[in-house]
Design a protein around this motif. Structure first.
Motif, PDB file in Angstrom:
ATOM      1  N   THR A   1      38.100  48.919  64.369  1.00 62.80           N
ATOM      2  CA  THR A   1      39.471  49.281  63.981  1.00 62.80           C
ATOM      3  C   THR A   1      39.511  50.488  63.056  1.00 62.80           C
ATOM      4  OG1 THR A   1      40.129  46.981  64.209  1.00 62.80           O
ATOM      5  CG2 THR A   1      41.608  48.401  62.971  1.00 62.80           C
ATOM      6  N   GLN A   2      38.629  50.537  62.074  1.00 62.50           N
ATOM      7  CA  GLN A   2      38.608  51.663  61.139  1.00 62.50           C
ATOM      8  C   GLN A   2      38.402  52.980  61.886  1.00 62.50           C
ATOM      9  OE1 GLN A   2      35.316  51.432  58.454  1.00 62.50           O
ATOM     10  NE2 GLN A   2      35.675  53.426  57.560  1.00 62.50           N
TER      11      GLN A   2
ATOM     12  N   GLN B   1      39.061  53.421  65.104  1.00 62.74           N
ATOM     13  CA  GLN B   1      40.227  53.639  65.952  1.00 62.74           C
ATOM     14  C   GLN B   1      41.285  54.424  65.183  1.00 62.74           C
ATOM     15  OE1 GLN B   1      41.861  50.137  67.830  1.00 62.74           O
ATOM     16  NE2 GLN B   1      39.836  49.377  68.409  1.00 62.74           N
ATOM     17  N   ARG B   2      41.480  54.058  63.918  1.00 62.92           N
ATOM     18  CA  ARG B   2      42.466  54.773  63.088  1.00 62.92           C
ATOM     19  C   ARG B   2      42.132  56.258  62.996  1.00 62.92           C
ATOM     20  NH1 ARG B   2      41.508  50.677  59.183  1.00 62.92           N
ATOM     21  NH2 ARG B   2      42.898  48.942  59.585  1.00 62.92           N
TER      22      ARG B   2
ATOM     23  N   ILE C   1      43.620  52.569  73.126  1.00 63.02           N
ATOM     24  CA  ILE C   1      44.015  52.295  71.743  1.00 63.02           C
ATOM     25  C   ILE C   1      45.521  52.402  71.693  1.00 63.02           C
ATOM     26  CG2 ILE C   1      43.999  53.119  69.354  1.00 63.02           C
ATOM     27  CD1 ILE C   1      41.225  54.171  69.771  1.00 63.02           C
TER      28      ILE C   1
ATOM     29  N   SER D   1      49.777  49.478  67.336  1.00 64.37           N
ATOM     30  CA  SER D   1      49.273  48.133  67.039  1.00 64.37           C
ATOM     31  C   SER D   1      48.205  48.115  65.955  1.00 64.37           C
ATOM     32  CB  SER D   1      48.707  47.502  68.318  1.00 64.37           C
ATOM     33  OG  SER D   1      47.511  48.156  68.682  1.00 64.37           O
ATOM     34  N   LEU D   2      47.768  49.295  65.513  1.00 58.01           N
ATOM     35  CA  LEU D   2      46.753  49.334  64.467  1.00 58.01           C
ATOM     36  C   LEU D   2      47.378  48.977  63.127  1.00 58.01           C
ATOM     37  CD1 LEU D   2      44.798  52.595  65.320  1.00 58.01           C
ATOM     38  CD2 LEU D   2      44.072  50.251  65.675  1.00 58.01           C
TER      39      LEU D   2
END
Length: 107
Positions: A78-79, A81-82, A99, A103-104
């Motif tokens: 997730t980190q 992905q951001r 991605i 939704s993040l």
């Protein structure tokens, strides 16, 4: 950082940063050059990456394209992905499952 796999799928674990970039670049370029079809890069075990590490991924992406292949990222934490969304690289890189920026979780 540790990379294991073959010319079709590589698993990256640990940190992809300035200290590991040269080794990672060598492994990725060899995998791209020696294979055919998609090269899956499983990042599930990746703890972190810095700008140099991201540059290695982008270099492998470009090299794969020149070889008629596609670099596919799997299990992007997730980190990271951001970071891909913030830099808009999620629009360029092939990411398994995609991605959804909305939704993040926000930090």
């Amino acid at each position: 950082m540790h990379i294991r796999g073959d010319h079709a799928e590589l698993v990256v674990e640990g940190r992809l940063d300035v200290r590991s970039a040269a080794d990672a670049r060598t492994v990725l370029h060899t995998a791209v050059d020696d294979g055919a079809g998609d090269l899956v890069l499983d990042l599930t075990g990746l703890d972190s990456w810095d700008a140099t590490g991201l540059g290695v991924i982008m270099g492998a992406h470009r090299r794969a394209g020149r070889c008629g292949r596609r670099l596919v990222l799997r299990g992007v934490p997730t980190q990271m992905q951001r970071l891909l969304v913030a830099t808009r690289l999620h629009r360029i890189l092939a990411i398994e499952g995609g991605i959804a920026a909305e939704s993040l979780p926000r930090v």
